[in-house]
Design a protein around this motif. Sequence first.
Motif, PDB file in Angstrom:
ATOM      1  N   TYR A 185       0.833  -1.199   0.000  1.00 50.16           N
ATOM      2  CA  TYR A 185       0.000   0.000   0.000  1.00 50.16           C
ATOM      3  C   TYR A 185       0.866   1.246   0.000  1.00 50.16           C
ATOM      4  O   TYR A 185       0.622   2.193  -0.752  1.00 50.16           O
ATOM      5  N   ALA A 186       1.886   1.246   0.858  1.00 52.43           N
ATOM      6  CA  ALA A 186       2.737   2.432   0.940  1.00 52.43           C
ATOM      7  C   ALA A 186       3.469   2.653  -0.373  1.00 52.43           C
ATOM      8  O   ALA A 186       3.525   3.779  -0.880  1.00 52.43           O
ATOM      9  N   ALA A 187       4.002   1.545  -0.950  1.00 49.83           N
ATOM     10  CA  ALA A 187       4.735   1.688  -2.208  1.00 49.83           C
ATOM     11  C   ALA A 187       3.816   2.168  -3.311  1.00 49.83           C
ATOM     12  O   ALA A 187       4.166   3.044  -4.098  1.00 49.83           O
ATOM     13  N   ALA A 188       2.593   1.601  -3.347  1.00 49.88           N
ATOM     14  CA  ALA A 188       1.656   1.995  -4.393  1.00 49.88           C
ATOM     15  C   ALA A 188       1.270   3.453  -4.236  1.00 49.88           C
ATOM     16  O   ALA A 188       1.142   4.182  -5.218  1.00 49.88           O
ATOM     17  N   PHE A 189       1.103   3.894  -2.981  1.00 48.58           N
ATOM     18  CA  PHE A 189       0.707   5.294  -2.793  1.00 48.58           C
ATOM     19  C   PHE A 189       1.796   6.228  -3.276  1.00 48.58           C
ATOM     20  O   PHE A 189       1.542   7.205  -3.977  1.00 48.58           O
ATOM     21  N   ARG A 190       3.027   5.906  -2.891  1.00 48.65           N
ATOM     22  CA  ARG A 190       4.133   6.735  -3.320  1.00 48.65           C
ATOM     23  C   ARG A 190       4.210   6.785  -4.841  1.00 48.65           C
ATOM     24  O   ARG A 190       4.396   7.843  -5.444  1.00 48.65           O
TER      25      ARG A 190
ATOM     26  N   VAL B  99      10.828  16.298 -17.537  1.00 44.58           N
ATOM     27  CA  VAL B  99      10.860  15.947 -16.117  1.00 44.58           C
ATOM     28  C   VAL B  99       9.694  15.013 -15.787  1.00 44.58           C
ATOM     29  O   VAL B  99       9.853  14.022 -15.058  1.00 44.58           O
ATOM     30  N   GLY B 100       8.523  15.310 -16.346  1.00 42.68           N
ATOM     31  CA  GLY B 100       7.365  14.462 -16.067  1.00 42.68           C
ATOM     32  C   GLY B 100       7.600  13.034 -16.531  1.00 42.68           C
ATOM     33  O   GLY B 100       7.378  12.082 -15.779  1.00 42.68           O
ATOM     34  N   LEU B 101       8.106  12.897 -17.763  1.00 45.50           N
ATOM     35  CA  LEU B 101       8.350  11.541 -18.265  1.00 45.50           C
ATOM     36  C   LEU B 101       9.512  10.903 -17.533  1.00 45.50           C
ATOM     37  O   LEU B 101       9.521   9.693 -17.303  1.00 45.50           O
ATOM     38  N   GLY B 102      10.503  11.725 -17.146  1.00 42.07           N
ATOM     39  CA  GLY B 102      11.638  11.193 -16.393  1.00 42.07           C
ATOM     40  C   GLY B 102      11.193  10.611 -15.066  1.00 42.07           C
ATOM     41  O   GLY B 102      11.690   9.579 -14.626  1.00 42.07           O
ATOM     42  N   LEU B 103      10.231  11.285 -14.426  1.00 44.47           N
ATOM     43  CA  LEU B 103       9.698  10.754 -13.168  1.00 44.47           C
ATOM     44  C   LEU B 103       9.088   9.388 -13.385  1.00 44.47           C
ATOM     45  O   LEU B 103       9.278   8.476 -12.588  1.00 44.47           O
ATOM     46  N   LYS B 104       8.334   9.257 -14.470  1.00 46.97           N
ATOM     47  CA  LYS B 104       7.647   7.991 -14.695  1.00 46.97           C
ATOM     48  C   LYS B 104       8.601   6.921 -15.198  1.00 46.97           C
ATOM     49  O   LYS B 104       8.369   5.742 -14.970  1.00 46.97           O
ATOM     50  N   ALA B 105       9.662   7.332 -15.884  1.00 52.03           N
ATOM     51  CA  ALA B 105      10.606   6.347 -16.406  1.00 52.03           C
ATOM     52  C   ALA B 105      11.739   6.090 -15.428  1.00 52.03           C
ATOM     53  O   ALA B 105      12.648   5.340 -15.743  1.00 52.03           O
ATOM     54  N   ALA B 106      11.704   6.743 -14.244  1.00 53.75           N
ATOM     55  CA  ALA B 106      12.703   6.499 -13.211  1.00 53.75           C
ATOM     56  C   ALA B 106      14.113   6.821 -13.695  1.00 53.75           C
ATOM     57  O   ALA B 106      15.060   6.108 -13.417  1.00 53.75           O
ATOM     58  N   ILE B 107      14.264   7.911 -14.422  1.00 51.06           N
ATOM     59  CA  ILE B 107      15.606   8.376 -14.788  1.00 51.06           C
ATOM     60  C   ILE B 107      16.277   8.920 -13.530  1.00 51.06           C
ATOM     61  O   ILE B 107      15.621   9.515 -12.694  1.00 51.06           O
ATOM     62  N   PHE B 108      17.581   8.769 -13.423  1.00 50.81           N
ATOM     63  CA  PHE B 108      18.254   8.708 -12.139  1.00 50.81           C
ATOM     64  C   PHE B 108      17.758   9.594 -10.980  1.00 50.81           C
ATOM     65  O   PHE B 108      17.258   9.015 -10.029  1.00 50.81           O
ATOM     66  N   PRO B 109      17.856  10.916 -10.996  1.00 51.70           N
ATOM     67  CA  PRO B 109      17.502  11.523  -9.692  1.00 51.70           C
ATOM     68  C   PRO B 109      16.026  11.395  -9.353  1.00 51.70           C
ATOM     69  O   PRO B 109      15.615  11.693  -8.251  1.00 51.70           O
ATOM     70  N   LEU B 110      15.241  10.940 -10.306  1.00 59.03           N
ATOM     71  CA  LEU B 110      13.794  10.837 -10.096  1.00 59.03           C
ATOM     72  C   LEU B 110      13.360   9.396  -9.899  1.00 59.03           C
ATOM     73  O   LEU B 110      12.215   9.044 -10.126  1.00 59.03           O
ATOM     74  N   HIS B 111      14.263   8.537  -9.461  1.00 58.87           N
ATOM     75  CA  HIS B 111      13.972   7.100  -9.435  1.00 58.87           C
ATOM     76  C   HIS B 111      13.445   6.634  -8.091  1.00 58.87           C
ATOM     77  O   HIS B 111      13.192   5.457  -7.931  1.00 58.87           O
ATOM     78  N   ILE B 112      13.298   7.553  -7.095  1.00 56.95           N
ATOM     79  CA  ILE B 112      13.094   7.115  -5.715  1.00 56.95           C
ATOM     80  C   ILE B 112      11.955   6.130  -5.515  1.00 56.95           C
ATOM     81  O   ILE B 112      11.986   5.324  -4.610  1.00 56.95           O
ATOM     82  N   TRP B 113      10.937   6.172  -6.378  1.00 56.22           N
ATOM     83  CA  TRP B 113       9.802   5.274  -6.157  1.00 56.22           C
ATOM     84  C   TRP B 113      10.095   3.873  -6.626  1.00 56.22           C
ATOM     85  O   TRP B 113       9.472   2.918  -6.196  1.00 56.22           O
ATOM     86  N   LEU B 114      11.041   3.718  -7.574  1.00 61.77           N
ATOM     87  CA  LEU B 114      11.150   2.452  -8.303  1.00 61.77           C
ATOM     88  C   LEU B 114      11.505   1.260  -7.427  1.00 61.77           C
ATOM     89  O   LEU B 114      10.819   0.235  -7.493  1.00 61.77           O
ATOM     90  N   PRO B 115      12.544   1.315  -6.590  1.00 66.95           N
ATOM     91  CA  PRO B 115      12.907   0.105  -5.839  1.00 66.95           C
ATOM     92  C   PRO B 115      11.772  -0.396  -4.957  1.00 66.95           C
ATOM     93  O   PRO B 115      11.489  -1.602  -4.932  1.00 66.95           O
ATOM     94  N   ASP B 116      11.097   0.518  -4.269  1.00 62.27           N
ATOM     95  CA  ASP B 116       9.969   0.110  -3.424  1.00 62.27           C
ATOM     96  C   ASP B 116       8.894  -0.557  -4.248  1.00 62.27           C
ATOM     97  O   ASP B 116       8.420  -1.645  -3.932  1.00 62.27           O
ATOM     98  N   ALA B 117       8.514   0.138  -5.326  1.00 64.96           N
ATOM     99  CA  ALA B 117       7.387  -0.346  -6.113  1.00 64.96           C
ATOM    100  C   ALA B 117       7.709  -1.685  -6.749  1.00 64.96           C
ATOM    101  O   ALA B 117       6.912  -2.615  -6.699  1.00 64.96           O
TER     102      ALA B 117
ATOM    103  N   GLN C  74       8.833   5.884   9.782  1.00 68.85           N
ATOM    104  CA  GLN C  74       9.342   5.399  11.073  1.00 68.85           C
ATOM    105  C   GLN C  74       8.894   3.966  11.323  1.00 68.85           C
ATOM    106  O   GLN C  74       9.691   3.116  11.728  1.00 68.85           O
ATOM    107  N   ILE C  75       7.592   3.716  11.095  1.00 68.48           N
ATOM    108  CA  ILE C  75       7.068   2.376  11.353  1.00 68.48           C
ATOM    109  C   ILE C  75       7.774   1.354  10.473  1.00 68.48           C
ATOM    110  O   ILE C  75       8.133   0.265  10.906  1.00 68.48           O
ATOM    111  N   GLU C  76       8.014   1.744   9.209  1.00 71.07           N
ATOM    112  CA  GLU C  76       8.705   0.828   8.305  1.00 71.07           C
ATOM    113  C   GLU C  76      10.116   0.542   8.785  1.00 71.07           C
ATOM    114  O   GLU C  76      10.591  -0.597   8.735  1.00 71.07           O
TER     115      GLU C  76
END
Lengths: 79, 494, 101, 125, 142
Positions: B161-166, B221-239, D118-120
């Motif tokens: 849930y958390a990953a999907a929300f992010r 930037v918008g497409l970079g966010l969705k394509a996880a180009i480097f500085p915008l990749h933060i969501w990818l590993p979790d998801a 934090q919880i994570e």
Amino acid sequence: MIVLNVMIVIFLIVAALAIERTKDLLSAVIIFSVYSLMMSVLWLILKTPDVALTEAAIGAGVTSILFIAVISRTQRYEK
Amino acid sequence: MIEQLPIINLILLLTTALVIPLFKKQRFMVTLILSFVVLFIVWLSALYLLYHVNTTGAFYYRFGGYSPTIGLELLINPFSALFTFFVITLLMIIFIYSTADASDGIHEREYGRYYILMFILLFAMFGIIYTNDLFNTYVFMEILSITTCAIISIKRKKKNYAAAFRYVMLNEMGSLSYLFGVALLYMVTGYTNIELVFQGVQDVWVIYPTNIIIAAIFMIVGLGLKAAIFPLHIWLPDAHSAAPSSSSAILSAIVVKVYLIILVKVLFSVFGITIIEALHIPSLLMVIGAVGIVMGSFFAIAQHDIKRMLGYSSVAQIGYIVLGIGLASSLGLRIAFYHVFSHGIMKSVLFLSVGAVIYQRNLRKVTAYNGIGYMMPLSIGMFTLAALGMIGIPLTSGFISKFNLGIAALDGGQGIYIIILVVSGILNAIYYLPIIIAAFLRENPENQIYVSKDKVPLLMIMPILILGAFIVIIGVYPAIIFDLVDSAVSTFSF
Amino acid sequence: MKKPFIMLMFIALFVVLVINIMRMPAGLGTDSLSYNDATEHYIQYSAEETGVTNIIAAILTDYRAFDTLGETIILFTSIVAVISVLRPDKKPENEGRVSHE
Amino acid sequence: MNLVNDILAHVNFIGAMALFVIGLYMVVTHSNLIKRIMGINIMGTAIFYFFIAVGNVEDGAPPLLDPDGNALTFINPLPSVLILTGIVVVVSITVYSLSLVVRIYETYGTIDQKEMAQIEAEDDD
Amino acid sequence: MNDIIVKSITRLVIPFLQLYGIYIILHGHISPGGGFSGGALIGSSLILYTLVFGVDRAQKKFSHRVSEIAESGGILLYLFVGALGIALTGNFLSNKAAGFPLGELGSLLSGGIIPVLMIGIGIKVASTMITLFHVLIQEESQ
């Protein structure tokens, strides 16, 4: 007409800032609903009645209700 | 009739998604058979379209027969035909796997819904690749983002849930940035059709350069966010690590690539090479790609969860594609496209074989792989093959990518990036080799205890083997892919 | 410490956007760049080609009907997604494989 | 005086930009999930507002033809169409994220991103 | 909610709301409005019903099966009309090119496929809105 237009724009910006500031989520949702309604009035002034109608029904109506439904199931206050 | 094929594909995929909920829950087999039949038909027609456009040339599909100024159109050229074929082929193979491993965290009652989402996902990707309209792309992008998020959250775990929300938040920011760019372009051109916008932009570029610059920045930037180009990749590993194994493969191997494909379209078909060269976007992309390659690998080394490690490895591999795009030459684009294939296949093998390990033994820690090479020789063997490909050992497709990327960089006068390629090979070796060595050379009697299934089903092994064979085939005979890729690259003018 | 900096960044973004937009011509009406042949076509020929008086409906469900199809699919997908997230589990949670992480 | 006239002529564009930036700020800085979703909504409406401002024509009429054939100056109808689609898209995304919020509250006991992190972190130990 | 005033007013208002929604959908091609706004109106009238009379009674009136069929059906209608365009030697979603009668300009029966598509969208939007609301407010324990 331009005076009304400018007034609504200022109102919208103030409402958006108020949503940003308010800690009480329920109040924020109500402000958001008013914001959507004012937005649809503004779009009516800009002669797009179709979009205004849709925004009034969906943005101000359904979205706000859904927000309230979720807030009632979760927390009311932002920390 | 051939002109109707693309739309018939779209209708078929969509109708399948719509019909599945009408079946009763017990009739799960009907859903599966129907899905396979539809996928196979769509695969055949995608193959035929690929052949058709490569022999007789590109064609447009115009909705309602209206001209592109007022209506919508699909463009079927070697580029879009190639990538739809790539998407459907890879997805079909992964789909076979998912029928056996759908239980990975998905509740039984969600199976039907999972397949609905799969078909809508495929529909959206086909639409994005075919469409020749910026706003239509936005609509399909939103379908795609909501489906991918739903595929992550369908596994009802806390982290999902958390990953999907992010993911949904960042995706939405990306889409809205893209839409904002489209709005700015619409303001100065008055069209949303890509070719007409291209002409408009060339005219307006002299008068209102700032507007074009801002639109380009927002869209990239918008497409970079969705394509996880480097500085915008933060969501990818979790998801990607939270999703079910087969979905991780789909997300990592296909979905991210689709956004890169839109990025290529936006860069070279909407703005055109002269404008992006004037804005120094290619050199910026190259730097971003190079940093992404190195940093992604560094992050991957630090991971303990193997799926997270693979996620960061994807960030690094996207860096290669971005580097190839950033070279902004037909050689660079050619290798970027080749790497889309190569990485797609290798990453699916990695995720699927890890999925098989998780299925049988539920091992997710990198350190827990000691000695399982002998217990699961096929899965771990294929894992090894794909990992060697990632490192860039000859005879694998990864080697071809790296070798040609180096040549393309030299050709573009950017020889410095060869160092990056070598460094990345070493870094990849640092995080892949220990797993392989541990799997084959160390012993760990504890692992015997955690067997939760006796055997990995054949339906799971087969796709891994097929994809593993592809790694070697396109590594030894890269001309198969390069011929197709070359005609796809020729649709962009440099 | 961090927040004023972020706020400053956003104010800078706003200033850039406003400077850009102030350079664009406004209030040109039918002479503006986006009011082009496509718009004229919609206004002049939509009655003849689609037979409706509401031009927006004509574009929405005829000229660009495929967009609208995509948008109904988004609604469909959102329903599938929401139900898959929120439909209550009837069976107890601890079935299936036990994680040992 | 010139500047004031300029601003008045661009007031809709400036308003849209301001709302867009406020929405973006909300999404990026707030850690409360519901506030972030509201930020997305504000961003969305801002872009739609921008589209409408682009399509607006001074003294134009709503794009409704007169069956009798009287010619009028109409506003640009295409932005309205794009927005009609866009509004529904944003609503769908909103609903889906709201459903995730409900689940997050049930599993984490909070709807604050920082507390979730934090919880994570505690779970991982 | 057990307020007699609210209940009777709701009973009084809902038919008008729905009628207005249907009006907006059916007149979408000749006046402002259309499938989205009309569908959202019908949806909100049903939401009002749910708020006043509770989820259980609302779900009896608008059961899960009905909403499933309405959701798939709305799009399937759209697809069917679009595919008719292909069959009638046009392209997907053709209107005049496929030979649909356009009718007289400004009358209710005009515009070929446009009113049909509007109805499809209206059904879809209305059922989506109400289903989403029901799913969101239902508690886990039920």
